[in-house]
Design an enzyme around this catalytic site. Structure first.
Site, PDB file in Angstrom:
ATOM      1  N   ALA A   1      17.202  86.561 -15.587  1.00  0.00           N
ATOM      2  CA  ALA A   1      17.039  87.264 -16.861  1.00  0.00           C
ATOM      3  C   ALA A   1      15.566  87.534 -17.154  1.00  0.00           C
ATOM      4  O   ALA A   1      15.207  88.638 -17.583  1.00  0.00           O
ATOM      5  CB  ALA A   1      17.662  86.440 -17.991  1.00  0.00           C
ATOM      6  N   ALA A   2      14.712  86.556 -16.899  1.00  0.00           N
ATOM      7  CA  ALA A   2      13.282  86.740 -17.187  1.00  0.00           C
ATOM      8  C   ALA A   2      12.729  87.892 -16.354  1.00  0.00           C
ATOM      9  O   ALA A   2      12.029  88.774 -16.873  1.00  0.00           O
ATOM     10  CB  ALA A   2      12.512  85.442 -16.898  1.00  0.00           C
TER      11      ALA A   2
ATOM     12  N   ARG B   1       4.994  93.492  -0.238  1.00  0.00           N
ATOM     13  CA  ARG B   1       6.458  93.599  -0.301  1.00  0.00           C
ATOM     14  C   ARG B   1       6.877  94.531  -1.450  1.00  0.00           C
ATOM     15  O   ARG B   1       6.451  94.356  -2.582  1.00  0.00           O
ATOM     16  CB  ARG B   1       7.072  92.198  -0.455  1.00  0.00           C
TER      17      ARG B   1
ATOM     18  N   LEU C   1       5.751  81.780 -11.539  1.00  0.00           N
ATOM     19  CA  LEU C   1       4.384  82.229 -11.248  1.00  0.00           C
ATOM     20  C   LEU C   1       4.382  83.697 -10.846  1.00  0.00           C
ATOM     21  O   LEU C   1       5.362  84.201 -10.307  1.00  0.00           O
ATOM     22  CB  LEU C   1       3.758  81.381 -10.133  1.00  0.00           C
TER      23      LEU C   1
ATOM     24  N   VAL D   1       2.555 103.679 -11.472  1.00  0.00           N
ATOM     25  CA  VAL D   1       3.301 104.402 -10.435  1.00  0.00           C
ATOM     26  C   VAL D   1       4.670 103.759 -10.204  1.00  0.00           C
ATOM     27  O   VAL D   1       5.547 104.343  -9.593  1.00  0.00           O
ATOM     28  CB  VAL D   1       2.451 104.463  -9.143  1.00  0.00           C
TER      29      VAL D   1
ATOM     30  N   CYS E   1      10.174  90.458  -5.847  1.00  0.00           N
ATOM     31  CA  CYS E   1      11.255  89.863  -6.638  1.00  0.00           C
ATOM     32  C   CYS E   1      11.943  90.754  -7.660  1.00  0.00           C
ATOM     33  O   CYS E   1      13.164  90.660  -7.801  1.00  0.00           O
ATOM     34  CB  CYS E   1      10.755  88.595  -7.310  1.00  0.00           C
TER      35      CYS E   1
ATOM     36  N   GLU F   1       2.164  86.571  -8.601  1.00  0.00           N
ATOM     37  CA  GLU F   1       1.172  86.618  -7.543  1.00  0.00           C
ATOM     38  C   GLU F   1      -0.133  87.182  -8.088  1.00  0.00           C
ATOM     39  O   GLU F   1      -0.134  87.996  -9.003  1.00  0.00           O
ATOM     40  CB  GLU F   1       1.694  87.438  -6.370  1.00  0.00           C
TER      41      GLU F   1
ATOM     42  N   PRO G   1      16.174  86.807   0.411  1.00  0.00           N
ATOM     43  CA  PRO G   1      16.035  88.272   0.378  1.00  0.00           C
ATOM     44  C   PRO G   1      17.356  88.971   0.048  1.00  0.00           C
ATOM     45  O   PRO G   1      18.408  88.340   0.056  1.00  0.00           O
ATOM     46  CB  PRO G   1      15.606  88.601   1.811  1.00  0.00           C
ATOM     47  N   THR G   2      17.260  90.250  -0.249  1.00  0.00           N
ATOM     48  CA  THR G   2      18.474  91.040  -0.431  1.00  0.00           C
ATOM     49  C   THR G   2      19.180  91.154   0.925  1.00  0.00           C
ATOM     50  O   THR G   2      18.545  91.386   1.953  1.00  0.00           O
ATOM     51  CB  THR G   2      18.101  92.448  -0.944  1.00  0.00           C
TER      52      THR G   2
HETATM   53  P1  NAD Z   1       8.260  83.574   1.513  1.00  0.00           P
HETATM   54  O1  NAD Z   1       9.030  84.460   2.420  1.00  0.00           O
HETATM   55  O2  NAD Z   1       6.814  83.810   1.301  1.00  0.00           O
HETATM   56  O3  NAD Z   1       8.389  82.061   2.031  1.00  0.00           O
HETATM   57  C1  NAD Z   1       9.575  81.473   2.407  1.00  0.00           C
HETATM   58  C2  NAD Z   1       9.302  80.550   3.596  1.00  0.00           C
HETATM   59  O4  NAD Z   1      10.470  79.789   3.874  1.00  0.00           O
HETATM   60  C3  NAD Z   1       8.952  81.271   4.897  1.00  0.00           C
HETATM   61  O5  NAD Z   1       7.689  80.832   5.346  1.00  0.00           O
HETATM   62  C4  NAD Z   1      10.072  80.857   5.869  1.00  0.00           C
HETATM   63  O6  NAD Z   1       9.619  80.696   7.200  1.00  0.00           O
HETATM   64  C5  NAD Z   1      10.536  79.556   5.277  1.00  0.00           C
HETATM   65  N1  NAD Z   1      11.888  79.169   5.655  1.00  0.00           N
HETATM   66  C6  NAD Z   1      13.030  79.898   5.553  1.00  0.00           C
HETATM   67  N2  NAD Z   1      14.080  79.161   5.937  1.00  0.00           N
HETATM   68  C7  NAD Z   1      13.610  77.943   6.294  1.00  0.00           C
HETATM   69  C8  NAD Z   1      14.203  76.767   6.771  1.00  0.00           C
HETATM   70  N3  NAD Z   1      15.543  76.663   6.920  1.00  0.00           N
HETATM   71  N4  NAD Z   1      13.405  75.703   7.038  1.00  0.00           N
HETATM   72  C9  NAD Z   1      12.072  75.785   6.866  1.00  0.00           C
HETATM   73  N5  NAD Z   1      11.451  76.874   6.400  1.00  0.00           N
HETATM   74  C10 NAD Z   1      12.212  77.951   6.122  1.00  0.00           C
HETATM   75  O7  NAD Z   1       9.028  83.585   0.127  1.00  0.00           O
HETATM   76  P2  NAD Z   1       8.408  83.342  -1.347  1.00  0.00           P
HETATM   77  O8  NAD Z   1       7.769  84.585  -1.835  1.00  0.00           O
HETATM   78  O9  NAD Z   1       7.657  82.072  -1.327  1.00  0.00           O
HETATM   79  O10 NAD Z   1       9.734  83.162  -2.184  1.00  0.00           O
HETATM   80  C11 NAD Z   1      10.538  82.005  -2.074  1.00  0.00           C
HETATM   81  C12 NAD Z   1      11.559  81.997  -3.195  1.00  0.00           C
HETATM   82  O11 NAD Z   1      10.892  81.906  -4.451  1.00  0.00           O
HETATM   83  C13 NAD Z   1      12.416  83.251  -3.281  1.00  0.00           C
HETATM   84  O12 NAD Z   1      13.704  82.872  -3.676  1.00  0.00           O
HETATM   85  C14 NAD Z   1      11.758  84.055  -4.378  1.00  0.00           C
HETATM   86  O13 NAD Z   1      12.684  84.879  -5.057  1.00  0.00           O
HETATM   87  C15 NAD Z   1      11.263  82.988  -5.310  1.00  0.00           C
HETATM   88  N6  NAD Z   1      10.079  83.361  -6.116  1.00  0.00           N
HETATM   89  C16 NAD Z   1       9.040  84.050  -5.563  1.00  0.00           C
HETATM   90  C17 NAD Z   1       7.913  84.346  -6.321  1.00  0.00           C
HETATM   91  C18 NAD Z   1       6.760  85.111  -5.754  1.00  0.00           C
HETATM   92  O14 NAD Z   1       5.850  85.437  -6.501  1.00  0.00           O
HETATM   93  N7  NAD Z   1       6.718  85.423  -4.466  1.00  0.00           N
HETATM   94  C19 NAD Z   1       7.829  83.898  -7.636  1.00  0.00           C
HETATM   95  C20 NAD Z   1       8.899  83.181  -8.179  1.00  0.00           C
HETATM   96  C21 NAD Z   1      10.020  82.919  -7.399  1.00  0.00           C
HETATM   97  C1  UGA Z   2       6.881  88.576 -11.232  1.00  0.00           C
HETATM   98  C2  UGA Z   2       6.940  87.837 -12.570  1.00  0.00           C
HETATM   99  O1  UGA Z   2       5.862  88.271 -13.390  1.00  0.00           O
HETATM  100  C3  UGA Z   2       6.869  86.329 -12.368  1.00  0.00           C
HETATM  101  O2  UGA Z   2       7.029  85.673 -13.611  1.00  0.00           O
HETATM  102  C4  UGA Z   2       7.975  85.894 -11.405  1.00  0.00           C
HETATM  103  O3  UGA Z   2       7.891  84.526 -11.126  1.00  0.00           O
HETATM  104  C5  UGA Z   2       7.842  86.664 -10.118  1.00  0.00           C
HETATM  105  O4  UGA Z   2       7.910  88.090 -10.390  1.00  0.00           O
HETATM  106  C6  UGA Z   2       8.934  86.371  -9.143  1.00  0.00           C
HETATM  107  O5  UGA Z   2       9.998  85.950  -9.507  1.00  0.00           O
HETATM  108  O6  UGA Z   2       8.642  86.656  -7.986  1.00  0.00           O
HETATM  109  P1  UGA Z   2       4.944  89.288  -9.556  1.00  0.00           P
HETATM  110  O7  UGA Z   2       5.977  90.179  -8.972  1.00  0.00           O
HETATM  111  O8  UGA Z   2       4.194  88.427  -8.645  1.00  0.00           O
HETATM  112  O9  UGA Z   2       5.607  88.325 -10.655  1.00  0.00           O
HETATM  113  O10 UGA Z   2       3.858  90.158 -10.351  1.00  0.00           O
HETATM  114  P2  UGA Z   2       3.901  90.925 -11.758  1.00  0.00           P
HETATM  115  O11 UGA Z   2       2.617  90.698 -12.414  1.00  0.00           O
HETATM  116  O12 UGA Z   2       5.110  90.641 -12.526  1.00  0.00           O
HETATM  117  O13 UGA Z   2       3.922  92.457 -11.310  1.00  0.00           O
HETATM  118  C7  UGA Z   2       5.069  93.044 -10.717  1.00  0.00           C
HETATM  119  C8  UGA Z   2       4.865  94.540 -10.577  1.00  0.00           C
HETATM  120  O14 UGA Z   2       4.890  95.177 -11.856  1.00  0.00           O
HETATM  121  C9  UGA Z   2       3.515  94.912  -9.963  1.00  0.00           C
HETATM  122  O15 UGA Z   2       3.693  95.992  -9.080  1.00  0.00           O
HETATM  123  C10 UGA Z   2       2.695  95.328 -11.165  1.00  0.00           C
HETATM  124  O16 UGA Z   2       1.663  96.207 -10.844  1.00  0.00           O
HETATM  125  C11 UGA Z   2       3.751  95.987 -12.023  1.00  0.00           C
HETATM  126  N1  UGA Z   2       3.404  96.032 -13.465  1.00  0.00           N
HETATM  127  C12 UGA Z   2       3.238  94.880 -14.174  1.00  0.00           C
HETATM  128  C13 UGA Z   2       3.301  97.257 -14.126  1.00  0.00           C
HETATM  129  O17 UGA Z   2       3.467  98.326 -13.510  1.00  0.00           O
HETATM  130  N2  UGA Z   2       3.015  97.278 -15.464  1.00  0.00           N
HETATM  131  C14 UGA Z   2       2.837  96.137 -16.180  1.00  0.00           C
HETATM  132  O18 UGA Z   2       2.596  96.225 -17.404  1.00  0.00           O
HETATM  133  C15 UGA Z   2       2.955  94.908 -15.521  1.00  0.00           C
END
Ligand code: NAD
Ligand code: UGA
Length: 466
Positions: A223-224, A347, A164, A271, A277, A166, A93-94
């Site tokens: 960057a992505a 979030r 990926l 909005v 992320c 969500e 997190p931040t």
């Molecule tokens: P999340 O908060 O849903 O899950 C993280 C989990 O890690 C939590 O359940 C927490 O209890 C566990 N944890 C933390 N420290 C631990 C430790 N020392 N031992 C065991 N468990 C521990 O987070 P997330 O959304 O899955 O994101 C994870 C990472 O992936 C982040 O860096 C995020 O930026 C990245 N990411 C997220 C997404 C997304 O769509 N949410 C997509 C791509 C990348």
């Molecule tokens: C985003 C990226 O799409 C993933 O590739 C990346 O892995 C992920 O962040 C991550 O690193 O966590 P996510 O946040 O789950 O995925 O969902 P998005 O589909 O990207 O949507 C993000 C936000 O942008 C949402 O609030 C969505 O409603 C908004 N959005 C998306 C718009 O307002 N306009 C669009 O055209 C697309």
């Protein structure tokens, strides 16, 4: 064929670790996947019929592989000891304290995971950074592991960011645009890359698996996300121009997106973007640039976030203006609280900003979301960043489980999430039960505005004067 890997452990059973390992287990029946987490509650949920996260198609996969080659456990040391390859997918997190507060990524959990590996490992491991991290974070992991290295134990560290989104996690994992693997460009490093690549090759064509040096891989992830968010901020900035001129942002997006160099995806004005992320990763990029003494680059990316804040606030102000500059004691129905459809995740959802501003103006909110739990909404809206007076919020907010109940005697409906079901509601019936004049503010541009106007609604949306 020789099995290069038979046991994988994943530290962190969240939105990334859970779905990623479930799909891996589904596609690699010969590999035993163990997902561990320090949160017993989360693990218990993964082992139950009510998974801790909602993703279309996920439950079916989990049910099929669970306790066959997919395990969820709190026994972190055992899983680490047994695995040949370990994913770190903990949260990053931040930081909300100290140096870099509000911007830098907090690597505490990544470091905890690395230390746990260093303490328990009794054999060599490939350690894969799957969490999104600042550039050169793998180096810190490497330092921790190698400083604690036991005899006969060696570590290879790879960067393998997750792309990926969500709401489409399962589909994205089954059929990704690309898989990125970064590693040290040494014989050992290249061998580790090949081993992880072998796992993905069980279901992903080799051409889509890209390997780079470690720092490129880490930076590519930031960057992505920065590019994706930038597209949304770009179209949202133009939505303000549209509202002021009579241009229609959907028409503009279509015309611009048909240029194959630009492409049509991710140009949906809204909005504002939310999710865990985009903001976090761009803030992190900005912070890194400042640390590298690149203030112009930092300012460039900061604008993507500033524009998003502007959009969320601008939309909320428009609601208040249209409702005769006062929402005090008016009932306002909020349709959707999740940051996008098909997820229960809230979030950084733009709905929080909209609700915050309306609450500050004294509105009474009736919130309906098909997947977000009431408890989650209250926890978001009573947090310190939203209000100093949680009791006041609890009085002013009701969470409804039925959209028709949410709109009763409401002055306005505000669409914050693009759930499909909002398109097929009976708006005649809804109009009948609302206060008049009845307003709809469509923050996602998903409703049939002409039809709504014919019913009698006053309609406002993003990027189009109605
Ligand atoms: P999340 O908060 O849903 O899950 C993280 C989990 O890690 C939590 O359940 C927490 O209890 C566990 N944890 C933390 N420290 C631990 C430790 N020392 N031992 C065991 N468990 C521990 O987070 P997330 O959304 O899955 O994101 C994870 C990472 O992936 C982040 O860096 C995020 O930026 C990245 N990411 C997220 C997404 C997304 O769509 N949410 C997509 C791509 C990348
Ligand atoms: C985003 C990226 O799409 C993933 O590739 C990346 O892995 C992920 O962040 C991550 O690193 O966590 P996510 O946040 O789950 O995925 O969902 P998005 O589909 O990207 O949507 C993000 C936000 O942008 C949402 O609030 C969505 O409603 C908004 N959005 C998306 C718009 O307002 N306009 C669009 O055209 C697309």
């Amino acid at each position: 064929e020789e099995l290069k890997i038979t046991k994988i452990c994943c530290i962190g059973a969240g939105y990334v670790g859970g779905p990623t390992c479930s799909v891996m287990a589904y596609k690699c029946p010969n590999i035993r996947m163990t997902v561990v987490d320090k949160s017993a509650e989360r693990i218990e949920a993964w082992n139950s019929d009510k998974l801790p996260i909602y993703e279309p198609g996920l439950f079916e996969i989990v049910k099929e592989r669970r306790n066959k080659n997919l395990f969820f456990s709190t026994d972190i040391p055992t899983a680490i000891r047994e695995a040949e390859l370990i994913f770190i997918s903990v949260n990053t997190p931040t930081k909300n304290f100290g140096n870099g507060r509000g911007r830098a990524a907090d690597l505490k959990y990544v470091e905890d995971a690395a230390r746990m590996i260093a303490e328990t490992a009794q054999s060599s491991k490939i350690v894969v950074e799957k969490s999104t991290v600042p550039v050169r974070a793998a180096e810190s992991i490497m330092h921790i592991l190698r400083a604690n290295q036991k005899a006969d134990v060696r570590y290879d560290i790879l960067s393998n960011p997750e792309f990926l989104a969500e709401g489409t996690a399962v589909a994205d994992l089954i059929n990704p645009d690309r898989v990125l693997i970064g590693g040290e460009q040494t014989d050992d490093g290249l061998r580790a890359i090949e081993t992880l690549s072998w796992v993905y090759e069980r279901w992903i064509p080799k051409e889509r698996i890209l390997s780079t040096n470690t720092w490129s891989s880490e930076l590519s992830k930031l960057a992505a996300n920065a590019f994706l968010a930038q597209r949304i901020s770009s179209i949202n900035s133009l939505s303000a121009v549209c509202e002021a001129t009579g241009a229609d942002v959907s028409e503009v997006a279509k015309a611009v997106g048909l240029d194959s160099r630009i492409g049509s995806k991710f140009l949906q004005a809204s909005v504002g973007f939310g999710g865990s992320c985009f903001q976090k990763d761009i803030l992190n990029l900005v912070y890194i640039c400042e640390g590298l003494n690149l203030p112009e680059v930092a300012a460039y990316w900061q604008q993507v976030i500033d524009m998003n804040e502007y959009q969320k606030t601008r939309f909320s102000q428009k609601i208040i203006e249209c409702l005769f500059n006062t929402v005090s004691d008016k009932r306002i129905a909020i349709f959707g609280f999740a940051f996008k459809k098909n997820t229960g995740d809230t979030r950084e959802t733009p709905a929080i900003t909209v609700c915050k501003i309306l609450l500050e103006e004294g509105a009474k909110l009736e919130i309906y979301d098909p997947k977000v739990e009431a408890e989650q909404i209250f926890s978001d809206l009573t947090s310190a960043s939203v209000t100093e007076n949680p009791e006041f919020v609890r009085q002013a907010v009701k969470v409804q489980s039925d959209p028709y109940t949410a709109v009763e005697r409401a002055h306005a409906i505000v669409v914050c999430t693009e759930w499909d079901e909002f398109q097929s509601l009976d708006y005649n019936k809804i109009y009948g039960s609302m206060m008049k004049p009845a307003y709809i503010f469509d923050g996602r541009k998903i409703l049939d505005h002409d039809a709504l106007q014919k019913i009698g609604f006053h309609v406002q949306t993003i990027g189009k004067k109605l």
